[in-house]
Write a protein that holds these residues in place. Sequence first.
Motif, mmCIF file in Angstrom:
data_model
loop_
_atom_site.group_PDB
_atom_site.id
_atom_site.type_symbol
_atom_site.label_atom_id
_atom_site.label_comp_id
_atom_site.label_asym_id
_atom_site.label_seq_id
_atom_site.Cartn_x
_atom_site.Cartn_y
_atom_site.Cartn_z
ATOM 1 N N ARG A 71 18.450 -8.646 -12.502
ATOM 2 C CA ARG A 71 19.505 -9.366 -11.767
ATOM 3 C C ARG A 71 19.563 -8.915 -10.325
ATOM 4 O O ARG A 71 19.640 -9.717 -9.397
ATOM 5 C CB ARG A 71 20.873 -9.137 -12.421
ATOM 6 C CG ARG A 71 21.287 -10.170 -13.390
ATOM 7 C CD ARG A 71 22.754 -10.051 -13.793
ATOM 8 N NE ARG A 71 23.208 -8.711 -14.116
ATOM 9 C CZ ARG A 71 23.033 -8.127 -15.297
ATOM 10 N NH1 ARG A 71 22.406 -8.760 -16.269
ATOM 11 N NH2 ARG A 71 23.494 -6.919 -15.510
ATOM 12 N N GLY A 72 19.523 -7.608 -10.129
ATOM 13 C CA GLY A 72 19.572 -7.067 -8.772
ATOM 14 C C GLY A 72 18.407 -7.565 -7.922
ATOM 15 O O GLY A 72 18.594 -7.970 -6.779
ATOM 16 N N GLU A 73 17.220 -7.558 -8.487
ATOM 17 C CA GLU A 73 16.050 -8.031 -7.763
ATOM 18 C C GLU A 73 16.134 -9.514 -7.450
ATOM 19 O O GLU A 73 15.812 -9.963 -6.353
ATOM 20 C CB GLU A 73 14.766 -7.732 -8.547
ATOM 21 C CG GLU A 73 14.433 -6.260 -8.653
ATOM 22 C CD GLU A 73 14.153 -5.624 -7.293
ATOM 23 O OE1 GLU A 73 13.560 -6.293 -6.424
ATOM 24 O OE2 GLU A 73 14.521 -4.457 -7.114
ATOM 25 N N LEU A 74 16.559 -10.290 -8.425
ATOM 26 C CA LEU A 74 16.641 -11.740 -8.218
ATOM 27 C C LEU A 74 17.726 -12.107 -7.218
ATOM 28 O O LEU A 74 17.535 -12.984 -6.366
ATOM 29 C CB LEU A 74 16.863 -12.454 -9.549
ATOM 30 C CG LEU A 74 15.702 -12.347 -10.541
ATOM 31 C CD1 LEU A 74 16.084 -12.905 -11.899
ATOM 32 C CD2 LEU A 74 14.455 -13.031 -9.987
ATOM 33 N N PHE A 75 18.883 -11.468 -7.293
ATOM 34 C CA PHE A 75 19.927 -11.732 -6.304
ATOM 35 C C PHE A 75 19.492 -11.284 -4.919
ATOM 36 O O PHE A 75 19.796 -11.932 -3.919
ATOM 37 C CB PHE A 75 21.259 -11.070 -6.687
ATOM 38 C CG PHE A 75 22.033 -11.817 -7.750
ATOM 39 C CD1 PHE A 75 22.153 -13.203 -7.702
ATOM 40 C CD2 PHE A 75 22.648 -11.129 -8.767
ATOM 41 C CE1 PHE A 75 22.873 -13.886 -8.665
ATOM 42 C CE2 PHE A 75 23.373 -11.811 -9.737
ATOM 43 C CZ PHE A 75 23.498 -13.182 -9.691
ATOM 44 N N ALA A 76 18.775 -10.177 -4.830
ATOM 45 C CA ALA A 76 18.280 -9.715 -3.539
ATOM 46 C C ALA A 76 17.329 -10.752 -2.922
ATOM 47 O O ALA A 76 17.331 -10.978 -1.709
ATOM 48 C CB ALA A 76 17.572 -8.364 -3.671
ATOM 49 N N MET A 77 16.562 -11.384 -3.771
ATOM 50 C CA MET A 77 15.618 -12.400 -3.314
ATOM 51 C C MET A 77 16.338 -13.583 -2.653
ATOM 52 O O MET A 77 15.832 -14.179 -1.709
ATOM 53 C CB MET A 77 14.792 -12.900 -4.506
ATOM 54 C CG MET A 77 13.624 -13.777 -4.131
ATOM 55 S SD MET A 77 12.747 -14.360 -5.605
ATOM 56 C CE MET A 77 12.156 -12.819 -6.294
ATOM 57 N N THR A 78 17.534 -13.902 -3.146
ATOM 58 C CA THR A 78 18.282 -15.039 -2.599
ATOM 59 C C THR A 78 19.493 -14.586 -1.760
ATOM 60 O O THR A 78 20.364 -15.386 -1.458
ATOM 61 C CB THR A 78 18.759 -15.973 -3.722
ATOM 62 O OG1 THR A 78 19.573 -15.220 -4.635
ATOM 63 C CG2 THR A 78 17.597 -16.603 -4.460
ATOM 64 N N ASN A 79 19.533 -13.317 -1.440
ATOM 65 C CA ASN A 79 20.626 -12.772 -0.616
ATOM 66 C C ASN A 79 21.995 -13.008 -1.222
ATOM 67 O O ASN A 79 22.935 -13.372 -0.534
ATOM 68 C CB ASN A 79 20.578 -13.338 0.800
ATOM 69 C CG ASN A 79 19.302 -12.979 1.502
ATOM 70 O OD1 ASN A 79 18.862 -11.843 1.443
ATOM 71 N ND2 ASN A 79 18.695 -13.960 2.163
ATOM 72 N N HIS A 80 22.124 -12.801 -2.522
ATOM 73 C CA HIS A 80 23.394 -13.018 -3.201
ATOM 74 C C HIS A 80 24.016 -11.741 -3.747
ATOM 75 O O HIS A 80 24.778 -11.768 -4.681
ATOM 76 C CB HIS A 80 23.205 -13.997 -4.362
ATOM 77 C CG HIS A 80 23.467 -15.405 -4.006
ATOM 78 N ND1 HIS A 80 22.546 -16.167 -3.348
ATOM 79 C CD2 HIS A 80 24.548 -16.162 -4.186
ATOM 80 C CE1 HIS A 80 23.048 -17.368 -3.150
ATOM 81 N NE2 HIS A 80 24.245 -17.397 -3.645
#
Length: 139
Positions: A129-138
């Motif tokens: 989750r952390g990696e994926l949100f970081a990818m979209t700046n969320h």
Amino acid sequence: MEEPFGDDCFAIRQAARYVSQIYDRHLASVGLTITQFSVLCRLRRTGPMTMKQLADAMRMQRTTLVRTIQPLRRNGLVLSEAPLADARALSLTLTAEGQTRLEAGRKHWYAAQAEFEHSFGAQRAHALRGELFAMTNHL
């Protein structure tokens, strides 16, 4: 050209479909898809938003969002109104029925979350989750 198994986009999309199926299966009993549930959550959290604001916030194309919103509007879960200042900018609002359906779906969402974390691992899911949100700046 590399094999498809080296394709990051394919791997992410395949995983997204797999995970979406888990959540959709759980939320089906309340008549929602995971995307619809996410839209209702966003509107509850932020209050009224224009279609553009919501599409931007959810990183969705507007045409995809329109298809997601239509059944929510038809079922009275979301209200769309054009503000007097700009009739072209539809404002979306969660209705009382939408809030009720969202609350009914919450326990099913938690069950889907638990199923995914049980099979994938809670720590790995948190890191993902952390990696994926970081990818979209969320974050």
